[in-house]
Design a protein around this motif. Structure first.
Motif, PDB file in Angstrom:
ATOM      1  N   THR A 103     -16.746  -5.688 -19.020  1.00  0.00           N
ATOM      2  CA  THR A 103     -16.266  -6.956 -18.467  1.00  0.00           C
ATOM      3  C   THR A 103     -14.809  -7.188 -18.865  1.00  0.00           C
ATOM      4  O   THR A 103     -13.981  -7.575 -18.033  1.00  0.00           O
ATOM      5  N   ALA A 104     -14.483  -6.945 -20.126  1.00  0.00           N
ATOM      6  CA  ALA A 104     -13.101  -7.120 -20.582  1.00  0.00           C
ATOM      7  C   ALA A 104     -12.165  -6.188 -19.812  1.00  0.00           C
ATOM      8  O   ALA A 104     -11.067  -6.592 -19.403  1.00  0.00           O
ATOM      9  N   SER A 105     -12.599  -4.961 -19.598  1.00  0.00           N
ATOM     10  CA  SER A 105     -11.786  -3.999 -18.854  1.00  0.00           C
ATOM     11  C   SER A 105     -11.581  -4.466 -17.411  1.00  0.00           C
ATOM     12  O   SER A 105     -10.453  -4.456 -16.892  1.00  0.00           O
ATOM     13  N   LYS A 106     -12.648  -4.880 -16.775  1.00  0.00           N
ATOM     14  CA  LYS A 106     -12.565  -5.357 -15.388  1.00  0.00           C
ATOM     15  C   LYS A 106     -11.655  -6.581 -15.293  1.00  0.00           C
ATOM     16  O   LYS A 106     -10.809  -6.671 -14.401  1.00  0.00           O
ATOM     17  N   GLN A 107     -11.811  -7.507 -16.222  1.00  0.00           N
ATOM     18  CA  GLN A 107     -10.989  -8.715 -16.201  1.00  0.00           C
ATOM     19  C   GLN A 107      -9.514  -8.389 -16.487  1.00  0.00           C
ATOM     20  O   GLN A 107      -8.626  -8.999 -15.896  1.00  0.00           O
ATOM     21  N   LEU A 108      -9.264  -7.448 -17.393  1.00  0.00           N
ATOM     22  CA  LEU A 108      -7.890  -7.031 -17.675  1.00  0.00           C
ATOM     23  C   LEU A 108      -7.229  -6.504 -16.406  1.00  0.00           C
ATOM     24  O   LEU A 108      -6.106  -6.868 -16.077  1.00  0.00           O
ATOM     25  N   HIS A 109      -7.938  -5.668 -15.682  1.00  0.00           N
ATOM     26  CA  HIS A 109      -7.381  -5.062 -14.473  1.00  0.00           C
ATOM     27  C   HIS A 109      -7.175  -6.069 -13.354  1.00  0.00           C
ATOM     28  O   HIS A 109      -6.428  -5.797 -12.413  1.00  0.00           O
ATOM     29  N   SER A 110      -7.792  -7.246 -13.467  1.00  0.00           N
ATOM     30  CA  SER A 110      -7.610  -8.270 -12.441  1.00  0.00           C
ATOM     31  C   SER A 110      -6.475  -9.245 -12.771  1.00  0.00           C
ATOM     32  O   SER A 110      -6.120 -10.071 -11.935  1.00  0.00           O
ATOM     33  N   LEU A 111      -5.913  -9.146 -13.976  1.00  0.00           N
ATOM     34  CA  LEU A 111      -4.820 -10.049 -14.359  1.00  0.00           C
ATOM     35  C   LEU A 111      -3.542  -9.705 -13.602  1.00  0.00           C
ATOM     36  O   LEU A 111      -3.276  -8.540 -13.308  1.00  0.00           O
ATOM     37  N   PRO A 112      -2.713 -10.707 -13.340  1.00  0.00           N
ATOM     38  CA  PRO A 112      -1.406 -10.431 -12.739  1.00  0.00           C
ATOM     39  C   PRO A 112      -0.529  -9.615 -13.707  1.00  0.00           C
ATOM     40  O   PRO A 112      -0.696  -9.692 -14.923  1.00  0.00           O
ATOM     41  N   ASP A 113       0.405  -8.867 -13.154  1.00  0.00           N
ATOM     42  CA  ASP A 113       1.260  -7.996 -13.958  1.00  0.00           C
ATOM     43  C   ASP A 113       1.977  -8.725 -15.086  1.00  0.00           C
ATOM     44  O   ASP A 113       2.107  -8.195 -16.186  1.00  0.00           O
ATOM     45  N   ASP A 114       2.448  -9.944 -14.836  1.00  0.00           N
ATOM     46  CA  ASP A 114       3.193 -10.653 -15.878  1.00  0.00           C
ATOM     47  C   ASP A 114       2.305 -10.977 -17.073  1.00  0.00           C
ATOM     48  O   ASP A 114       2.757 -10.927 -18.225  1.00  0.00           O
TER      49      ASP A 114
END
Length: 189
Positions: free
Chosen positions: A71-82
């Motif tokens: 879940t943490a990995s999936k959520q990290l990859h969904s964050l905006p670049d900034d």
């Protein structure tokens, strides 16, 4: 201080303008039962990202450490670049000043052994930052300063798109490592 009925979860005192944080390791059950504010504060410190912490907390309950890490990995990859760059830049430079006993100090402990390689790392990291616009990030746990220096030297030849992808993967690996230290498997307690 607050102690759960298992006697393991405590709330660490923090300044009054910040929510309390949880002192790990905690179990998955305690992770699911913890107050959102305390868990978000703890995960925010762990990830270097309040946004990622909030996103992970919002998905509870979870069944095991594997689901939490995924879940943490999936959520990290969904964050905006900034937001990802903010999290990358929250990590101190290898060989830089870190608080004694901190996660970064523990993760970088093996990288402190070779003074010559460490000095070269300290010289090259500002060049890396100037070239790419963000801090050099590597999952340092278990790596010598020479291994880290070799990676930094190699990665300096990457184009910015390649390098942000690598830094993103390294951030994910660091987050996974830290989560596994913060949330204990039941049989390991």
């Amino acid at each position: 201080m607050v102690v759960s009925d298992t006697g393991r979860m405590t709330v660490s005192p923090t300044p009054t303008d910040s929510p309390p944080t949880l002192a790990g390791p905690i179990t998955v059950e305690e992770f699911n039962a913890a107050s959102g504010g305390a868990l978000e504060a703890s995960l925010s410190e762990l990830f270097g990202s309040a946004e990622l912490a909030a996103a992970v907390v919002a998905v509870r309950p979870m069944t095991d450490i594997e689901e939490i890490c995924a879940t943490a990995s999936k959520q990290l990859h969904s964050l905006p670049d900034d937001q990802i760059l903010t999290s990358i830049n929250a990590h101190p430079p290898i060989g830089g000043t870190v608080a004694a006993g901190s996660r970064s100090a523990a993760e970088q402990s093996e990288a402190q052994s070779d003074a010559e390689a460490l000095d070269r790392l300290r010289e090259l990291q500002p060049e890396y930052r100037d070239h790419f616009g963000f801090n050099f990030l590597i999952r340092a746990a278990g790596l010598s300063s020479q291994e880290i220096l070799d990676q930094l030297t190699e990665r300096m030849g990457n184009d910015p798109g390649q390098e942000i992808d690598i830094a993103h993967r390294q951030l994910d690996q660091i987050n996974q490592l830290r989560l596994r230290g913060f949330i204990a498997e039941e049989e390991n307690k």
